[in-house]
Design an enzyme around this catalytic site. Sequence first.
Site, PDB file in Angstrom:
ATOM      1  N   THR A  92       8.894   1.955  -0.590  1.00  0.00           N
ATOM      2  CA  THR A  92       9.823   0.779  -0.659  1.00  0.00           C
ATOM      3  C   THR A  92      11.132   0.977  -1.293  1.00  0.00           C
ATOM      4  O   THR A  92      11.258   1.981  -2.044  1.00  0.00           O
ATOM      5  CB  THR A  92       9.196  -0.384  -1.744  1.00  0.00           C
ATOM      6  N   ASP A  93      12.140   0.215  -1.111  1.00  0.00           N
ATOM      7  CA  ASP A  93      13.429   0.449  -1.536  1.00  0.00           C
ATOM      8  C   ASP A  93      13.511   0.184  -3.100  1.00  0.00           C
ATOM      9  O   ASP A  93      14.362   0.670  -3.696  1.00  0.00           O
ATOM     10  CB  ASP A  93      14.525  -0.420  -0.619  1.00  0.00           C
ATOM     11  N   GLU A  94      12.485  -0.380  -3.566  1.00  0.00           N
ATOM     12  CA  GLU A  94      12.313  -0.690  -5.135  1.00  0.00           C
ATOM     13  C   GLU A  94      12.104   0.609  -5.826  1.00  0.00           C
ATOM     14  O   GLU A  94      12.666   0.664  -6.958  1.00  0.00           O
ATOM     15  CB  GLU A  94      11.226  -1.716  -5.335  1.00  0.00           C
ATOM     16  N   SER A  99       4.972   3.338  -9.479  1.00  0.00           N
ATOM     17  CA  SER A  99       3.938   4.266  -8.811  1.00  0.00           C
ATOM     18  C   SER A  99       3.999   4.559  -7.606  1.00  0.00           C
ATOM     19  O   SER A  99       3.645   5.333  -6.929  1.00  0.00           O
ATOM     20  CB  SER A  99       2.780   3.080  -9.065  1.00  0.00           C
ATOM     21  N   LYS A 100       5.009   3.640  -6.867  1.00  0.00           N
ATOM     22  CA  LYS A 100       5.376   4.128  -5.451  1.00  0.00           C
ATOM     23  C   LYS A 100       6.320   5.365  -5.373  1.00  0.00           C
ATOM     24  O   LYS A 100       5.990   6.052  -4.704  1.00  0.00           O
ATOM     25  CB  LYS A 100       6.120   2.944  -4.561  1.00  0.00           C
TER      26      LYS A 100
HETATM   27  P1  NAD Z   1      -0.460  -6.351   0.784  1.00  0.00           P
HETATM   28  O1  NAD Z   1      -0.630  -6.404  -0.830  1.00  0.00           O
HETATM   29  O2  NAD Z   1      -0.343  -7.523   1.467  1.00  0.00           O
HETATM   30  O3  NAD Z   1      -1.475  -5.327   1.457  1.00  0.00           O
HETATM   31  C1  NAD Z   1      -2.147  -4.355   0.684  1.00  0.00           C
HETATM   32  C2  NAD Z   1      -3.428  -3.991   1.530  1.00  0.00           C
HETATM   33  O4  NAD Z   1      -4.004  -2.909   0.892  1.00  0.00           O
HETATM   34  C3  NAD Z   1      -4.511  -5.034   1.241  1.00  0.00           C
HETATM   35  O5  NAD Z   1      -5.169  -5.393   2.337  1.00  0.00           O
HETATM   36  C4  NAD Z   1      -5.691  -4.659   0.345  1.00  0.00           C
HETATM   37  O6  NAD Z   1      -6.780  -4.875   0.423  1.00  0.00           O
HETATM   38  C5  NAD Z   1      -5.387  -3.322   0.600  1.00  0.00           C
HETATM   39  N1  NAD Z   1      -5.877  -2.170  -0.568  1.00  0.00           N
HETATM   40  C6  NAD Z   1      -5.661  -2.289  -1.790  1.00  0.00           C
HETATM   41  N2  NAD Z   1      -6.174  -1.491  -2.541  1.00  0.00           N
HETATM   42  C7  NAD Z   1      -6.631  -0.604  -1.614  1.00  0.00           C
HETATM   43  C8  NAD Z   1      -7.739   0.506  -1.777  1.00  0.00           C
HETATM   44  N3  NAD Z   1      -7.953   0.977  -2.918  1.00  0.00           N
HETATM   45  N4  NAD Z   1      -8.321   1.288  -0.592  1.00  0.00           N
HETATM   46  C9  NAD Z   1      -8.089   0.385   0.403  1.00  0.00           C
HETATM   47  N5  NAD Z   1      -7.292  -0.585   0.689  1.00  0.00           N
HETATM   48  C10 NAD Z   1      -6.737  -1.110  -0.502  1.00  0.00           C
HETATM   49  O7  NAD Z   1       0.859  -5.353   0.736  1.00  0.00           O
HETATM   50  P2  NAD Z   1       1.801  -5.526   1.956  1.00  0.00           P
HETATM   51  O8  NAD Z   1       3.083  -6.556   1.388  1.00  0.00           O
HETATM   52  O9  NAD Z   1       1.382  -5.495   3.198  1.00  0.00           O
HETATM   53  O10 NAD Z   1       2.597  -4.017   1.648  1.00  0.00           O
HETATM   54  C11 NAD Z   1       1.964  -2.964   2.365  1.00  0.00           C
HETATM   55  C12 NAD Z   1       2.583  -1.497   1.928  1.00  0.00           C
HETATM   56  O11 NAD Z   1       3.952  -1.816   2.062  1.00  0.00           O
HETATM   57  C13 NAD Z   1       2.511  -1.444   0.376  1.00  0.00           C
HETATM   58  O12 NAD Z   1       2.301   0.192   0.422  1.00  0.00           O
HETATM   59  C14 NAD Z   1       3.789  -1.738  -0.246  1.00  0.00           C
HETATM   60  O13 NAD Z   1       4.244  -1.013  -1.134  1.00  0.00           O
HETATM   61  C15 NAD Z   1       4.742  -1.403   1.121  1.00  0.00           C
HETATM   62  N6  NAD Z   1       6.174  -2.283   1.189  1.00  0.00           N
HETATM   63  C16 NAD Z   1       6.062  -3.689   1.094  1.00  0.00           C
HETATM   64  C17 NAD Z   1       7.017  -4.340   1.022  1.00  0.00           C
HETATM   65  C18 NAD Z   1       7.056  -5.963   1.295  1.00  0.00           C
HETATM   66  O14 NAD Z   1       8.241  -6.411   1.285  1.00  0.00           O
HETATM   67  N7  NAD Z   1       5.836  -6.668   1.346  1.00  0.00           N
HETATM   68  C19 NAD Z   1       8.302  -3.830   1.202  1.00  0.00           C
HETATM   69  C20 NAD Z   1       8.597  -2.482   1.270  1.00  0.00           C
HETATM   70  C21 NAD Z   1       7.299  -1.706   1.192  1.00  0.00           C
END
Ligand code: NAD
Length: 311
Positions: free
Chosen positions: A127-129, A155-156
């Site tokens: 993430t950009d965060e 953590s990321k």
């Molecule tokens: P989300 O919270 O909707 O989905 C996360 C998924 O991971 C869930 O389905 C959850 O059940 C699963 N999960 C959690 N812990 C787990 C484990 N120990 N083992 C297996 N599965 C597990 O998140 P998202 O918004 O879809 O984000 C997905 C990724 O993209 C993340 O890594 C996040 O940091 C990154 N990201 C998100 C955004 C955003 O705007 N949402 C932007 C940039 C990056």
Amino acid sequence: MTQTVLVTGGAGFIGSNLVRLLRRERPDWTVVNLDKLTYAGNAESLAELREDEKHAFVRGDILDAELVNRLISDRKVDVILNLAAESHVDRSILGPAIFVETNVSGTQVLLEAARQAKVRRFVQVSTDEVYGSLGATGRFSESSPLRPSSPYSASKAAADLLALAYGHTFGMDVVVTRCSNNYGPYQFPEKLIPLMIANALEGRRLPVYGDGLQVRDWIHVDDHCRALLAAAEILGKPRELIEHVKDRPGHDRRYAVDAARARAELGWTPRISFGEGLTSTVDWYVQNRGWWERVRTGEYLTYYERNYGAR
Ligand code: NAD
């Protein structure tokens, strides 16, 4: 080339959109989807793939090294896209420990398993965060310093550095992507946009943090997923396939054309950058395998006779 892709967190917001995109755009690839189904994971987001033989959903934890190792070797995984995470900043302020476990230790389990099994590419979805907060101007780039503000982004950032260290130390093919805020279908309504939509539809209050003037760089989840597909696209061709062969006689070393006259007199400028053009060209050959296979086997030579010969 057919690939088997392990998507972790594929029942989450971005993961479920990515799995659908992969099945749509790469119908011959197999997607293994490992998700623990925490509060954020929702099997219903994958309902349309229930009968799909090339999508294997496995409920499990990325921290479970035995399961992860088994999945990677049994399914002969070529590429891992790690999206499994605790992803909500507010929750990381209330309880940071699970963020370190899932996002840092979980990533390490996956990296180690990928290393042991010699997985071809590991895409760490970040993430950009990790860059912290900007002032009124400027943009983040790959060289911006890491200044995470929340336990989530810290953590990321830790996971990113671990992934890059695995690349550096063990020569693994690791790609880290750092996308901005996503919006789109299947996002859990604790995040801003779906929360506002759901609350508004129910006539509930719309909570705005502080003065509400925070600026985010919104991207539609489909655009993010297409970028992830591009980052995963290795064509299954390991570097070892490159072979330096004897140069051809009289081989010109360098070409460069000055197109100034065409620009000045014709008003012409190229529209497609080499990076974009190459990506879309690779994509075309992946999608149109039959066309070039028929060229290579010579079968195309009979096309004319078959289609026009009888006339
Ligand atoms: P989300 O919270 O909707 O989905 C996360 C998924 O991971 C869930 O389905 C959850 O059940 C699963 N999960 C959690 N812990 C787990 C484990 N120990 N083992 C297996 N599965 C597990 O998140 P998202 O918004 O879809 O984000 C997905 C990724 O993209 C993340 O890594 C996040 O940091 C990154 N990201 C998100 C955004 C955003 O705007 N949402 C932007 C940039 C990056």
